[in-house]
Write an enzyme that holds these catalytic residues in place. Structure first.
Site, PDB file in Angstrom:
ATOM      1  N   GLY A  60       0.833  -1.199   0.000  1.00  0.00           N
ATOM      2  CA  GLY A  60       0.000   0.000   0.000  1.00  0.00           C
ATOM      3  C   GLY A  60       0.867   1.247   0.000  1.00  0.00           C
ATOM      4  N   SER A  94       1.200   3.763  -3.336  1.00  0.00           N
ATOM      5  CA  SER A  94       0.658   4.843  -4.174  1.00  0.00           C
ATOM      6  C   SER A  94      -0.726   5.281  -3.705  1.00  0.00           C
ATOM      7  CB  SER A  94       0.586   4.399  -5.631  1.00  0.00           C
ATOM      8  OG  SER A  94       1.867   4.116  -6.153  1.00  0.00           O
ATOM      9  N   SER A  97      -1.630  -3.754  -6.169  1.00  0.00           N
ATOM     10  CA  SER A  97      -1.685  -5.018  -6.899  1.00  0.00           C
ATOM     11  C   SER A  97      -2.052  -6.165  -5.957  1.00  0.00           C
ATOM     12  CB  SER A  97      -0.334  -5.306  -7.556  1.00  0.00           C
ATOM     13  OG  SER A  97       0.000  -4.303  -8.483  1.00  0.00           O
ATOM     14  N   GLU A 145      12.058  -4.844  -4.845  1.00  0.00           N
ATOM     15  CA  GLU A 145      11.033  -4.975  -5.879  1.00  0.00           C
ATOM     16  C   GLU A 145      11.649  -4.912  -7.266  1.00  0.00           C
ATOM     17  OE1 GLU A 145       6.908  -2.763  -7.364  1.00  0.00           O
ATOM     18  OE2 GLU A 145       8.120  -1.870  -5.770  1.00  0.00           O
ATOM     19  N   THR A 149       8.895   5.087 -12.255  1.00  0.00           N
ATOM     20  CA  THR A 149       9.017   5.364 -13.681  1.00  0.00           C
ATOM     21  C   THR A 149      10.462   5.240 -14.160  1.00  0.00           C
ATOM     22  OG1 THR A 149       9.402   7.734 -13.395  1.00  0.00           O
ATOM     23  CG2 THR A 149       7.102   6.995 -13.503  1.00  0.00           C
ATOM     24  N   GLU A 166      12.081   7.353 -15.778  1.00  0.00           N
ATOM     25  CA  GLU A 166      12.800   8.603 -15.524  1.00  0.00           C
ATOM     26  C   GLU A 166      13.393   8.619 -14.112  1.00  0.00           C
ATOM     27  OE1 GLU A 166      10.124   9.079 -18.866  1.00  0.00           O
ATOM     28  OE2 GLU A 166       9.795   8.360 -16.822  1.00  0.00           O
TER      29      GLU A 166
END
Length: 392
Positions: free
Chosen positions: A129, A131, A163, A246, A374, A376
């Site tokens: 948990g 985002s 997810s 991860e 991301t 970036e």
């Protein structure tokens, strides 16, 4: 450098393959996520418990926590073989690959003794948990609150893109415990029972029509203070450890590698209209993908090697994350081009080739450079922590 594994490790790989051949149905084509089909969850849970009974679910963990006391390399081999054979994931990515290693680093002895054996046995699955609707790449801006009341923290807020939260027993949750501190320093991490009163889970179907993601709402959810992980206001440091684990990505790389191998076999043997393998351009493209998949595998091996030495990979994990994300897009694009009109058919169509997997991969690959941090952000991590470049 010697890339060969020890005879003992190679024997371990062969034992795993024999187990998978015995426990998975013939011609098994399960999914490497396995949560969009609710009917498949009981099979996934039973499969995880069989691994756990052999202490194979988390072989690198200490024996007192349900592991084998093996190295990160043995854990790597396990993850690679399970992903390549598309065995049920069963919450393994989050439970064994992310939350468990984070708990080993930041947990108290009491927390390790309480939670780790249930993870290693396959009894409990975890989700993440992190985002929120307004906090994605800028995770430190999260607004879910945790307020201390006696022996509990009371949590209110919302998480998104969680997810597999609909199948999980517990969640590793980030919440703000001090809104007055700088945003990175007022966050804490908690281990939350997903059956707690006040938790509501709503599914989100992605554009591949799969139920992987969820919204999770917290309304006056009480979490025992003993489930605070890493100390109050230290949640950001817990989160960075979690993300390093991860992003090692061997499961994703193995899945892509299996898809490339499937495409090679299909081009040689199974195309309904001929043999694409006879065209030099097709052979060259597939050879390029085989090489890139092997490069990704070696990058993941380096991450496992660092973990085996007791180090926490950082920019190395980000290298693997970017490589896998871009490789996933390239494999999906190449597969769709190779299969032609057949490639656009979804799973279930009688004309779908490779069981429609390429069409699903094509849709899911779009999120690869975004999910889990991301591309970036990963490049910034590589630049600053790997190359020592100054912050821009």
């Amino acid at each position: 450098m010697d890339f060969r594994l020890s005879p003992e490790t190679e024997a371990w790989r062969q034992e795993l393959r024999a187990f998978l051949k015995a426990e998975l149905p013939p011609d098994f084509e399960g999914d490497d996520d396995f949560f969009d089909a609710e009917a498949a969850i009981p099979f996934a849970r039973a499969f995880m418990r069989k691994l756990g009974a052999r202490r194979w679910l988390a072989p690198a963990w200490p024996e007192r926590y349900g592991g084998m006391g093996a190295t990160a390399i043995e854990q790597f081999i396990l993850n690679e073989e399970l992903a390549y054979h598309r065995a049920p994931a069963g919450g393994r990515l989050f439970t064994i690959g992310i939350v468990g290693p984070t708990l080993l680093v930041h947990g108290t002895e009491e927390q390790k003794a309480e939670f780790l054996p249930k993870m290693a046995s396959g009894e409990e699955w975890y989700c993440q948990g992190f985002s929120e609707p307004e906090s994605g790449s800028d995770l430190a801006s999260l607004q879910t609150r945790a307020v201390r009341e006696g022996d509990d923290y009371v949590i209110n807020g919302q998480k998104v893109w969680a997810s597999n939260a609909h199948a999980a027993d517990r969640m590793l949750l980030l919440a703000r415990t001090d809104p007055e501190r700088p945003k990175h320093k007022g966050i804490s991490a908690f281990l939350v029972d997903m059956r707690s009163p006040g938790i509501t889970v709503q599914g989100i179907d992605n554009m591949a029509y799969r139920h992987d993601f969820n919204r999770v709402f917290f309304e006056d959810v009480r979490v025992p203070a003993k489930n605070l992980l890493g100390g109050e206001h230290n949640g950001w440091y817990v989160a960075t450890t979690t993300l390093d684990f991860e992003r090692s990505n061997i499961a994703a790389i193995s899945g892509a590698r299996r898809t490339v191998h499937d495409l090679v076999r299909w081009a040689k043997e199974r195309h309904p209209g001929g043999r694409p393998w006879d065209r030099p351009a097709v052979r060259a493209k597939l050879a390029d993908l085989v090489v890139k998949a092997e490069v990704g595998r070696l990058v993941a091996f380096r991450t496992a090697w660092l973990q085996a030495k007791g180090e926490v990979p950082n920019y190395e994990a980000s290298i693997g994350k970017i490589w896998m994300a871009m490789l996933g897009v390239e494999v999906a694009n190449a597969g769709l081009g190779l299969l032609g009109a057949y490639g656009a058919l979804k799973p279930g169509s009688p004309w779908a080739q490779l069981r429609g997997r390429v069409a699903t991969s094509y849709l899911l690959a779009v999120a690869g450079p975004v999910g889990g941090g991301t591309a970036e952000i990963q490049r910034n991590i590589i630049a600053q922590r790997g190359l020592g470049l100054p912050r821009g």
